[in-house]
Write a protein that holds these residues in place. Structure first.
Motif, PDB file in Angstrom:
ATOM      1  N   LEU A  56      16.684  14.582 -11.980  1.00  0.00           N
ATOM      2  CA  LEU A  56      17.556  14.437 -13.147  1.00  0.00           C
ATOM      3  C   LEU A  56      16.980  15.190 -14.339  1.00  0.00           C
ATOM      4  O   LEU A  56      17.684  15.954 -15.020  1.00  0.00           O
ATOM      5  CB  LEU A  56      17.729  12.962 -13.490  1.00  0.00           C
ATOM      6  CG  LEU A  56      18.440  12.656 -14.821  1.00  0.00           C
ATOM      7  CD1 LEU A  56      19.866  13.191 -14.805  1.00  0.00           C
ATOM      8  CD2 LEU A  56      18.430  11.155 -15.095  1.00  0.00           C
ATOM      9  N   LEU A  57      15.694  14.979 -14.617  1.00  0.00           N
ATOM     10  CA  LEU A  57      15.061  15.669 -15.741  1.00  0.00           C
ATOM     11  C   LEU A  57      15.058  17.179 -15.535  1.00  0.00           C
ATOM     12  O   LEU A  57      15.235  17.954 -16.482  1.00  0.00           O
ATOM     13  CB  LEU A  57      13.626  15.159 -15.919  1.00  0.00           C
ATOM     14  CG  LEU A  57      13.496  13.690 -16.337  1.00  0.00           C
ATOM     15  CD1 LEU A  57      12.036  13.258 -16.319  1.00  0.00           C
ATOM     16  CD2 LEU A  57      14.111  13.464 -17.710  1.00  0.00           C
ATOM     17  N   GLN A  58      14.891  17.595 -14.290  1.00  0.00           N
ATOM     18  CA  GLN A  58      14.897  19.024 -13.983  1.00  0.00           C
ATOM     19  C   GLN A  58      16.274  19.635 -14.233  1.00  0.00           C
ATOM     20  O   GLN A  58      16.391  20.765 -14.721  1.00  0.00           O
ATOM     21  CB  GLN A  58      14.465  19.231 -12.528  1.00  0.00           C
ATOM     22  CG  GLN A  58      14.052  20.643 -12.188  1.00  0.00           C
ATOM     23  CD  GLN A  58      13.489  20.733 -10.772  1.00  0.00           C
ATOM     24  OE1 GLN A  58      14.064  20.186  -9.830  1.00  0.00           O
ATOM     25  NE2 GLN A  58      12.363  21.405 -10.618  1.00  0.00           N
ATOM     26  N   ARG A  59      17.326  18.864 -13.930  1.00  0.00           N
ATOM     27  CA  ARG A  59      18.684  19.386 -14.111  1.00  0.00           C
ATOM     28  C   ARG A  59      19.030  19.590 -15.579  1.00  0.00           C
ATOM     29  O   ARG A  59      19.749  20.533 -15.925  1.00  0.00           O
ATOM     30  CB  ARG A  59      19.705  18.436 -13.472  1.00  0.00           C
ATOM     31  CG  ARG A  59      19.700  18.429 -11.967  1.00  0.00           C
ATOM     32  CD  ARG A  59      20.960  17.781 -11.415  1.00  0.00           C
ATOM     33  NE  ARG A  59      21.149  16.413 -11.855  1.00  0.00           N
ATOM     34  CZ  ARG A  59      20.718  15.346 -11.200  1.00  0.00           C
ATOM     35  NH1 ARG A  59      20.032  15.490 -10.077  1.00  0.00           N
ATOM     36  NH2 ARG A  59      20.957  14.122 -11.653  1.00  0.00           N
ATOM     37  N   VAL A  60      18.571  18.699 -16.439  1.00  0.00           N
ATOM     38  CA  VAL A  60      18.953  18.797 -17.850  1.00  0.00           C
ATOM     39  C   VAL A  60      18.039  19.728 -18.633  1.00  0.00           C
ATOM     40  O   VAL A  60      18.341  20.076 -19.778  1.00  0.00           O
ATOM     41  CB  VAL A  60      18.972  17.408 -18.527  1.00  0.00           C
ATOM     42  CG1 VAL A  60      19.920  16.471 -17.805  1.00  0.00           C
ATOM     43  CG2 VAL A  60      17.579  16.799 -18.592  1.00  0.00           C
ATOM     44  N   GLN A  61      16.926  20.111 -18.027  1.00  0.00           N
ATOM     45  CA  GLN A  61      15.995  21.003 -18.707  1.00  0.00           C
ATOM     46  C   GLN A  61      16.685  22.343 -18.999  1.00  0.00           C
ATOM     47  O   GLN A  61      17.223  22.996 -18.113  1.00  0.00           O
ATOM     48  CB  GLN A  61      14.752  21.226 -17.846  1.00  0.00           C
ATOM     49  CG  GLN A  61      13.582  21.851 -18.557  1.00  0.00           C
ATOM     50  CD  GLN A  61      12.358  21.891 -17.662  1.00  0.00           C
ATOM     51  OE1 GLN A  61      12.451  22.231 -16.489  1.00  0.00           O
ATOM     52  NE2 GLN A  61      11.200  21.539 -18.206  1.00  0.00           N
ATOM     53  N   GLY A  62      16.669  22.746 -20.235  1.00  0.00           N
ATOM     54  CA  GLY A  62      17.249  24.033 -20.603  1.00  0.00           C
ATOM     55  C   GLY A  62      18.734  23.993 -20.915  1.00  0.00           C
ATOM     56  O   GLY A  62      19.308  25.015 -21.315  1.00  0.00           O
ATOM     57  N   LEU A  63      19.375  22.843 -20.754  1.00  0.00           N
ATOM     58  CA  LEU A  63      20.791  22.755 -21.094  1.00  0.00           C
ATOM     59  C   LEU A  63      20.972  22.751 -22.613  1.00  0.00           C
ATOM     60  O   LEU A  63      20.125  22.249 -23.354  1.00  0.00           O
ATOM     61  CB  LEU A  63      21.411  21.473 -20.512  1.00  0.00           C
ATOM     62  CG  LEU A  63      21.590  21.385 -18.997  1.00  0.00           C
ATOM     63  CD1 LEU A  63      22.226  20.049 -18.626  1.00  0.00           C
ATOM     64  CD2 LEU A  63      22.432  22.534 -18.469  1.00  0.00           C
ATOM     65  N   ASP A  64      22.084  23.302 -23.053  1.00  0.00           N
ATOM     66  CA  ASP A  64      22.463  23.248 -24.464  1.00  0.00           C
ATOM     67  C   ASP A  64      23.376  22.035 -24.633  1.00  0.00           C
ATOM     68  O   ASP A  64      24.555  22.082 -24.273  1.00  0.00           O
ATOM     69  CB  ASP A  64      23.197  24.531 -24.853  1.00  0.00           C
ATOM     70  CG  ASP A  64      23.610  24.551 -26.318  1.00  0.00           C
ATOM     71  OD1 ASP A  64      23.621  23.484 -26.957  1.00  0.00           O
ATOM     72  OD2 ASP A  64      23.952  25.637 -26.820  1.00  0.00           O
ATOM     73  N   PRO A  65      22.862  20.923 -25.173  1.00  0.00           N
ATOM     74  CA  PRO A  65      23.665  19.700 -25.248  1.00  0.00           C
ATOM     75  C   PRO A  65      24.997  19.891 -25.961  1.00  0.00           C
ATOM     76  O   PRO A  65      26.017  19.350 -25.518  1.00  0.00           O
ATOM     77  CB  PRO A  65      22.751  18.733 -26.016  1.00  0.00           C
ATOM     78  CG  PRO A  65      21.371  19.233 -25.754  1.00  0.00           C
ATOM     79  CD  PRO A  65      21.492  20.716 -25.691  1.00  0.00           C
ATOM     80  N   GLN A  66      24.995  20.642 -27.052  1.00  0.00           N
ATOM     81  CA  GLN A  66      26.243  20.837 -27.798  1.00  0.00           C
ATOM     82  C   GLN A  66      27.279  21.562 -26.946  1.00  0.00           C
ATOM     83  O   GLN A  66      28.457  21.181 -26.916  1.00  0.00           O
ATOM     84  CB  GLN A  66      25.976  21.626 -29.084  1.00  0.00           C
ATOM     85  CG  GLN A  66      27.210  21.794 -29.962  1.00  0.00           C
ATOM     86  CD  GLN A  66      26.882  22.485 -31.273  1.00  0.00           C
ATOM     87  OE1 GLN A  66      25.723  22.749 -31.583  1.00  0.00           O
ATOM     88  NE2 GLN A  66      27.907  22.776 -32.055  1.00  0.00           N
ATOM     89  N   ARG A  67      26.853  22.582 -26.228  1.00  0.00           N
ATOM     90  CA  ARG A  67      27.778  23.341 -25.380  1.00  0.00           C
ATOM     91  C   ARG A  67      28.278  22.491 -24.207  1.00  0.00           C
ATOM     92  O   ARG A  67      29.464  22.524 -23.856  1.00  0.00           O
ATOM     93  CB  ARG A  67      27.075  24.595 -24.851  1.00  0.00           C
ATOM     94  CG  ARG A  67      27.937  25.450 -23.926  1.00  0.00           C
ATOM     95  CD  ARG A  67      29.200  25.938 -24.619  1.00  0.00           C
ATOM     96  NE  ARG A  67      30.053  26.687 -23.736  1.00  0.00           N
ATOM     97  CZ  ARG A  67      29.934  28.008 -23.542  1.00  0.00           C
ATOM     98  NH1 ARG A  67      28.981  28.693 -24.179  1.00  0.00           N
ATOM     99  NH2 ARG A  67      30.740  28.637 -22.723  1.00  0.00           N
TER     100      ARG A  67
END
Length: 326
Positions: free
Chosen positions: A235-246
């Motif tokens: 789970l942490l690996q999947r969200v790493q680098g995501l742009d939350p606003q986008r």
């Protein structure tokens, strides 16, 4: 480190399981070796179909599901479709010769189990694999459909969890000493490996943590602590680098887009918004179909595993998912 109690969490996705021929061959070899050595712990064909109540559910279903996939037939005496489906399930269970176990639960006598599974009508058929529950089908079903579902269930048990099933001896006495298979040889301990995985997780080395947990599961597929740790690390690996606003903008603009909602749910959960994550994916399950729906359902079940089956939010969400699916 103490593993979590075995529970009905993290449902396995039958549709998404890919071929793993080596694992399947290994399972077949184990079954053949058991038979060659005289069928230690062999059961009678009559012992493949059992009646289960609330008091015996943990031992007869959850614990046995670490040896063999357990199919659960929820039925009642007054249910006419049940009188057609139940004998078919019993016949097929015997035909599958130890690759599945059939647990029959009378809903009138076991209302709590009916509520825990979120059952709205019967007949309803579920399965439990390595302590993890999943819905198979509800209502009448043809033999061809049931066979296909059972084949997929056996495949999941073999390939993902290394379940070789039960050894069956037609000459064994029903209810004899072989009804409970001999305990498997202990594996591990894995405390050092699990501690290394935790340290990698704490240091931000997500790839290292994922690999460490996978190393444990490769040798001990049913290890509950490694399964939980892997779900958290991935789970942490999947969200790493995501742009939350986008991600949130995409989710708001595309309510029926499976990928957009899955990404937003991951962020919801990491941010501590558990109910938002669950609700988002359940709503998306209701809006989608086919492969998109399967992908959303699988991610939801993975998030259940991260939170834990005992959490009231997971229990409520699992019931809501069952309603959305059926």
């Amino acid at each position: 480190m103490q593993p979590r109690n075995m529970s009905m969490s993290g449902v396995v996705d039958l549709a998404a399981v890919k071929a793993a021929q080596e694992a399947k061959a290994k399972a077949e070899q184990a079954r053949a070796e058991t038979a060659r050595q005289g069928g230690g712990g062999a059961v009678s064909p009559a012992d493949l179909v059992i009646d289960v109540d609330e008091a015996g559910f943990e031992q007869d279903v959850l614990q046995r599901s670490t040896e063999v996939p357990v199919v659960i037939d929820f039925w009642a005496e007054w249910c006419e479709p049940c009188k057609q489906l139940s004998p078919l399930l019993e016949r097929l269970t015997v035909e599958y010769n130890g690759r599945i176990l059939l647990a029959k639960i009378d809903v009138d006598a076991n209302q709590m189990l009916m509520q825990q599974f979120g059952i709205q009508g019967i007949p309803a058929v579920f399965a439990v694999v390595a302590g993890q529950a999943l819905p198979l089908f509800q209502g009448a079903a043809g033999e061809a459909q049931i066979r296909q579902t059972l084949d997929q269930l056996v495949q999941v048990g073999e390939q993902r969890f290394g379940l070789t099933g039960l050894s069956v001896d037609p000459e064994a006495e029903p209810g004899g000493g072989g009804a409970q298979a001999a305990p498997a040889e202990a594996v591990g301990p894995y405390d050092a490996l699990l501690e290394a995985a935790v340290q990698a997780l704490d240091s931000g080395d997500l790839a290292g943590a994922v690999q460490a947990y996978k190393n444990v599961l490769a040798d001990d597929p049913g290890n509950p602590e490694a399964a939980l740790g892997l779900a958290q690390a991935e789970l942490l690996q999947r969200v790493q680098g995501l742009d939350p606003q986008r991600v949130r903008q995409d989710a708001a603009e595309k309510p029926a887009d499976a990928a957009a909602q899955i990404a937003a749910a991951d962020l919801d959960l990491v941010g501590g918004h558990v109910e938002d994550a669950f609700g988002r994916l359940i709503e998306t399950v209701a809006r989608t179909a086919g492969d998109d729906r399967d992908a959303v359902r699988v991610r939801l079940l993975e998030l259940f595993e991260v939170v834990g089956a005992e959490d009231p939010r997971v229990i409520a969400a699992r019931r809501a998912l069952a309603r959305a699916l059926f």
